[in-house]
Scaffold this motif. Structure first.
Motif, PDB file in Angstrom:
ATOM      1  N   ALA A 179      40.923  30.420  21.169  1.00 52.58           N
ATOM      2  CA  ALA A 179      41.578  29.119  21.307  1.00 52.58           C
ATOM      3  C   ALA A 179      42.797  29.017  20.396  1.00 52.58           C
ATOM      4  O   ALA A 179      43.856  28.528  20.799  1.00 52.58           O
ATOM      5  CB  ALA A 179      40.580  28.005  21.000  1.00 52.58           C
ATOM      6  N   LYS A 180      42.654  29.482  19.153  1.00 57.95           N
ATOM      7  CA  LYS A 180      43.767  29.402  18.200  1.00 57.95           C
ATOM      8  C   LYS A 180      44.929  30.295  18.647  1.00 57.95           C
ATOM      9  O   LYS A 180      46.089  29.889  18.612  1.00 57.95           O
ATOM     10  CB  LYS A 180      43.285  29.812  16.818  1.00 57.95           C
ATOM     11  N   THR A 181      44.611  31.519  19.084  1.00 59.82           N
ATOM     12  CA  THR A 181      45.659  32.446  19.509  1.00 59.82           C
ATOM     13  C   THR A 181      46.363  31.954  20.771  1.00 59.82           C
ATOM     14  O   THR A 181      47.557  32.211  20.965  1.00 59.82           O
ATOM     15  CB  THR A 181      45.066  33.841  19.756  1.00 59.82           C
ATOM     16  N   SER A 182      45.643  31.238  21.613  1.00 54.95           N
ATOM     17  CA  SER A 182      46.233  30.762  22.868  1.00 54.95           C
ATOM     18  C   SER A 182      47.189  29.596  22.660  1.00 54.95           C
ATOM     19  O   SER A 182      47.849  29.160  23.608  1.00 54.95           O
ATOM     20  CB  SER A 182      45.132  30.337  23.846  1.00 54.95           C
ATOM     21  N   ALA A 183      47.249  29.063  21.437  1.00 53.89           N
ATOM     22  CA  ALA A 183      48.128  27.926  21.118  1.00 53.89           C
ATOM     23  C   ALA A 183      47.846  26.716  22.009  1.00 53.89           C
ATOM     24  O   ALA A 183      48.752  25.986  22.400  1.00 53.89           O
ATOM     25  CB  ALA A 183      49.594  28.340  21.225  1.00 53.89           C
ATOM     26  N   GLY A 184      46.574  26.514  22.343  1.00 53.98           N
ATOM     27  CA  GLY A 184      46.183  25.360  23.143  1.00 53.98           C
ATOM     28  C   GLY A 184      46.063  25.622  24.625  1.00 53.98           C
ATOM     29  O   GLY A 184      45.575  24.766  25.366  1.00 53.98           O
ATOM     30  N   ALA A 185      46.490  26.800  25.100  1.00 51.27           N
ATOM     31  CA  ALA A 185      46.449  27.083  26.533  1.00 51.27           C
ATOM     32  C   ALA A 185      45.027  27.127  27.071  1.00 51.27           C
ATOM     33  O   ALA A 185      44.802  26.886  28.259  1.00 51.27           O
ATOM     34  CB  ALA A 185      47.148  28.415  26.821  1.00 51.27           C
ATOM     35  N   VAL A 186      44.053  27.399  26.191  1.00 53.70           N
ATOM     36  CA  VAL A 186      42.661  27.449  26.629  1.00 53.70           C
ATOM     37  C   VAL A 186      42.208  26.106  27.201  1.00 53.70           C
ATOM     38  O   VAL A 186      41.257  26.034  27.984  1.00 53.70           O
ATOM     39  CB  VAL A 186      41.755  27.879  25.446  1.00 53.70           C
ATOM     40  N   GLU A 187      42.888  25.028  26.831  1.00 54.65           N
ATOM     41  CA  GLU A 187      42.537  23.697  27.337  1.00 54.65           C
ATOM     42  C   GLU A 187      43.028  23.477  28.767  1.00 54.65           C
ATOM     43  O   GLU A 187      42.574  22.557  29.444  1.00 54.65           O
ATOM     44  CB  GLU A 187      43.160  22.617  26.437  1.00 54.65           C
ATOM     45  N   TYR A 188      43.947  24.310  29.244  1.00 52.91           N
ATOM     46  CA  TYR A 188      44.596  24.055  30.536  1.00 52.91           C
ATOM     47  C   TYR A 188      44.366  25.142  31.577  1.00 52.91           C
ATOM     48  O   TYR A 188      44.509  24.876  32.768  1.00 52.91           O
ATOM     49  CB  TYR A 188      46.105  23.888  30.327  1.00 52.91           C
ATOM     50  N   VAL A 189      44.035  26.345  31.155  1.00 56.44           N
ATOM     51  CA  VAL A 189      43.818  27.439  32.110  1.00 56.44           C
ATOM     52  C   VAL A 189      42.327  27.532  32.435  1.00 56.44           C
ATOM     53  O   VAL A 189      41.516  27.795  31.541  1.00 56.44           O
ATOM     54  CB  VAL A 189      44.310  28.783  31.537  1.00 56.44           C
ATOM     55  N   PRO A 190      41.918  27.334  33.684  1.00 53.06           N
ATOM     56  CA  PRO A 190      40.504  27.445  34.029  1.00 53.06           C
ATOM     57  C   PRO A 190      40.007  28.880  33.848  1.00 53.06           C
ATOM     58  O   PRO A 190      40.656  29.830  34.282  1.00 53.06           O
ATOM     59  CB  PRO A 190      40.461  27.037  35.508  1.00 53.06           C
ATOM     60  N   VAL A 191      38.874  29.020  33.188  1.00 54.49           N
ATOM     61  CA  VAL A 191      38.281  30.335  32.955  1.00 54.49           C
ATOM     62  C   VAL A 191      36.863  30.333  33.514  1.00 54.49           C
ATOM     63  O   VAL A 191      36.069  29.441  33.204  1.00 54.49           O
ATOM     64  CB  VAL A 191      38.254  30.691  31.459  1.00 54.49           C
ATOM     65  N   ALA A 192      36.560  31.334  34.335  1.00 57.94           N
ATOM     66  CA  ALA A 192      35.226  31.462  34.922  1.00 57.94           C
ATOM     67  C   ALA A 192      34.594  32.768  34.477  1.00 57.94           C
ATOM     68  O   ALA A 192      35.266  33.798  34.420  1.00 57.94           O
ATOM     69  CB  ALA A 192      35.293  31.406  36.444  1.00 57.94           C
ATOM     70  N   ARG A 193      33.311  32.719  34.174  1.00 61.33           N
ATOM     71  CA  ARG A 193      32.574  33.943  33.877  1.00 61.33           C
ATOM     72  C   ARG A 193      31.901  34.431  35.163  1.00 61.33           C
ATOM     73  O   ARG A 193      31.316  33.650  35.907  1.00 61.33           O
ATOM     74  CB  ARG A 193      31.528  33.695  32.797  1.00 61.33           C
ATOM     75  N   ILE A 194      32.014  35.726  35.396  1.00 60.04           N
ATOM     76  CA  ILE A 194      31.461  36.306  36.624  1.00 60.04           C
ATOM     77  C   ILE A 194      30.429  37.361  36.267  1.00 60.04           C
ATOM     78  O   ILE A 194      30.402  37.878  35.150  1.00 60.04           O
ATOM     79  CB  ILE A 194      32.573  36.918  37.506  1.00 60.04           C
ATOM     80  N   GLY A 195      29.586  37.696  37.248  1.00 66.36           N
ATOM     81  CA  GLY A 195      28.576  38.728  37.043  1.00 66.36           C
ATOM     82  C   GLY A 195      29.129  40.103  37.359  1.00 66.36           C
ATOM     83  O   GLY A 195      29.917  40.668  36.604  1.00 66.36           O
ATOM     84  N   ASN A 196      28.749  40.640  38.498  1.00 70.13           N
ATOM     85  CA  ASN A 196      29.216  41.962  38.902  1.00 70.13           C
ATOM     86  C   ASN A 196      30.673  41.893  39.345  1.00 70.13           C
ATOM     87  O   ASN A 196      31.023  41.172  40.275  1.00 70.13           O
ATOM     88  CB  ASN A 196      28.325  42.483  40.037  1.00 70.13           C
ATOM     89  N   VAL A 197      31.539  42.651  38.682  1.00 67.79           N
ATOM     90  CA  VAL A 197      32.976  42.577  38.962  1.00 67.79           C
ATOM     91  C   VAL A 197      33.297  43.108  40.346  1.00 67.79           C
ATOM     92  O   VAL A 197      34.064  42.493  41.097  1.00 67.79           O
ATOM     93  CB  VAL A 197      33.784  43.349  37.889  1.00 67.79           C
ATOM     94  N   SER A 198      32.723  44.249  40.711  1.00 60.88           N
ATOM     95  CA  SER A 198      33.002  44.839  42.022  1.00 60.88           C
ATOM     96  C   SER A 198      32.553  43.911  43.146  1.00 60.88           C
ATOM     97  O   SER A 198      33.247  43.766  44.163  1.00 60.88           O
ATOM     98  CB  SER A 198      32.309  46.195  42.145  1.00 60.88           C
ATOM     99  N   GLN A 199      31.418  43.257  42.971  1.00 61.17           N
ATOM    100  CA  GLN A 199      30.930  42.321  43.987  1.00 61.17           C
ATOM    101  C   GLN A 199      31.858  41.111  44.094  1.00 61.17           C
ATOM    102  O   GLN A 199      32.153  40.642  45.192  1.00 61.17           O
ATOM    103  CB  GLN A 199      29.517  41.870  43.634  1.00 61.17           C
ATOM    104  N   THR A 200      32.319  40.620  42.955  1.00 62.71           N
ATOM    105  CA  THR A 200      33.258  39.492  42.963  1.00 62.71           C
ATOM    106  C   THR A 200      34.544  39.870  43.692  1.00 62.71           C
ATOM    107  O   THR A 200      35.095  39.071  44.461  1.00 62.71           O
ATOM    108  CB  THR A 200      33.577  39.042  41.532  1.00 62.71           C
ATOM    109  N   ILE A 201      35.023  41.088  43.461  1.00 58.70           N
ATOM    110  CA  ILE A 201      36.232  41.548  44.153  1.00 58.70           C
ATOM    111  C   ILE A 201      36.016  41.592  45.661  1.00 58.70           C
ATOM    112  O   ILE A 201      36.889  41.176  46.443  1.00 58.70           O
ATOM    113  CB  ILE A 201      36.661  42.929  43.610  1.00 58.70           C
ATOM    114  N   ARG A 202      34.856  42.061  46.091  1.00 58.15           N
ATOM    115  CA  ARG A 202      34.560  42.091  47.541  1.00 58.15           C
ATOM    116  C   ARG A 202      34.576  40.686  48.122  1.00 58.15           C
ATOM    117  O   ARG A 202      35.096  40.454  49.223  1.00 58.15           O
ATOM    118  CB  ARG A 202      33.201  42.757  47.777  1.00 58.15           C
TER     119      ARG A 202
END
Length: 288
Positions: A179-202
Motif C-alpha cells: 500500500a505504501k509503495t503504491s502511493a495510494g493506488a491500492v485504494e483504486y485498482v481492483p485486485v482479485a486473488r485467484i486459484g489455479n492460474v492456468s484454469q483462470t486463463i482458460r
C-alpha cells in the motif's frame, strides 16, 4: 621478647580496627519498568480475540499462523473461519510467532491482513463491461516482492487497468508495504486473488480475452503485438519469469528489446513499459 610483644600488640590492634570497619554498601541497579512491546506492522494482528473479530467482520486475511500444539478450542474455530474466507493457514513453531509478535500477547495466533478488501474476478469483469471499452487485465504470476507489486499497482492505476489478478499461493499479497509503495493506488485498482492460474486463463479465453505473456524469449517485440482488444497481460516473477504451464497457456509471448549489456529489466519497470504500450495503442485506436 619485647620487640615480639610490641608486634603482637600492633597486629591485634590492626585486627580490632578491621573488625570495626563498616561494610561497604552493595551497589544496586536502578529499578526499571519492563520494556514495552514494539509497534506491530499495520497488517499484522495477534491474539485470538483480535483475529476472530477481524474474520467475523469480513476483513481480508492473507495468512493465518497457528502455533504448533494450539489447534483446539477457539483456535479450531478461527482456523475454520480463516479457510472459509480464503486465507492460507499455516502451522508454525511457537518461537516464530513469538518473534513476529514483538512482545505482544499472541495466544498462539497471528494473522496477516490486507489493507483493502480483495474483489472477485466476476466483479472486475462486470465493471469493465459496464464501461463499454475493451477490458485490460494484468495477471501477476508468482510475483514475490511487495515493493514491485506496489509499483505495478501505481502504474496500473495511471494507465487505467481494469483489474489485477494475483494467485493465492506463491505470490505477494496486498500488505502495508504494498500500500505504501503504491502511493495510494491500492485504494483504486481492483485486485482479485485467484486459484489455479492456468484454469483462470482458460476461463478468460472463453470470455474472449487475448492472453499476452511477457517473456525474454518472446516471439515478437511488444510494440508489434496488438494490445487493443480484451487483453490479459501476464507478467512473471522477479527471477524466474512466467512459469512453464502459464507460458504454454498464453496466445502470444512478447519481449522488450534489450540493446545493452544487461538482458532484463526490473519486473515493475517491464510491466510499466508494456502497460503504457497498451495505453498508447488504445488511445491511437480511440479506445482509452
Amino acid at each position: 621478647m619485647e620487640k615480639r610483644k610490641r608486634s603482637a600488640v600492633h597486629e591485634a590492634g590492626r585486627g580490632e580496627e578491621k573488625s570495626q570497619r563498616k561494610p561497604r554498601p552493595q551497589k544496586t541497579m536502578p529499578e526499571m519498568d519492563p520494556p514495552e512491546p514494539n509497534t506491530l506492522p499495520e497488517d499484522v494482528l495477534v491474539g485470538r480475540n483480535a483475529v476472530t473479530e477481524a474474520l467475523k467482520s469480513g476483513r481480508a486475511v492473507n495468512r493465518l499462523l497457528v502455533a504448533e500444539g494450539d489447534g483446539q478450542g477457539s483456535i479450531r474455530e478461527i482456523v475454520r473461519m480463516a479457510r472459509e474466507n480464503g486465507a492460507i493457514v499455516e502451522t508454525v513453531a511457537r518461537s516464530k510467532i513469538e518473534a513476529m509478535a514483538r512482545g505482544y500477547r499472541h495466544q498462539g495466533v497471528l494473522a496477516y491482513t490486507s489493507p483493502v478488501d480483495y474483489t472477485s474476478l466476476d466483479e472486475i469483469l462486470a465493471a469493465a463491461r459496464a464501461k463499454g471499452d475493451s477490458p485490460f487485465l494484468l495477471l501477476l504470476d508468482e510475483l514475490e516482492d511487495p515493493h514491485n507489486l506496489g509499483a505495478i499497482l501505481r502504474t496500473a492505476d495511471a494507465v487505467g487497468v481494469d483489474g489485477v489478478l494475483i494467485p493465492r499461493r506463491r505470490s505477494c499479497p496486498l500488505s502495508a508495504t504494498v500500500a505504501k509503495t503504491s502511493a495510494g493506488a491500492v485504494e483504486y485498482v481492483p485486485v482479485a486473488r485467484i486459484g489455479n492460474v492456468s484454469q483462470t486463463i482458460r476461463e478468460l479465453k472463453e470470455e474472449g480475452f487475448w492472453i499476452v505473456g511477457a517473456d525474454v524469449d518472446g516471439m515478437a517485440d511488444y510494440f508489434d503485438a496488438d494490445l487493443t482488444g480484451a487483453t490479459v497481460l501476464v507478467v512473471g516473477s522477479e527471477g524466474r519469469g512466467i512459469s512453464r504451464l502459464v507460458r504454454e497457456s498464453c496466445d502470444v509471448l512478447v519481449k522488450i528489446p534489450m540493446l545493452g549489456k544487461i538482458n532484463s529489466l526490473n519486473v515493475s519497470v517491464a510491466g510499466a513499459v508494456l502497460m503504457y504500450e497498451s495505453l498508447r495503442q488504445r488511445q491511437k485506436k480511440g479506445n482509452p
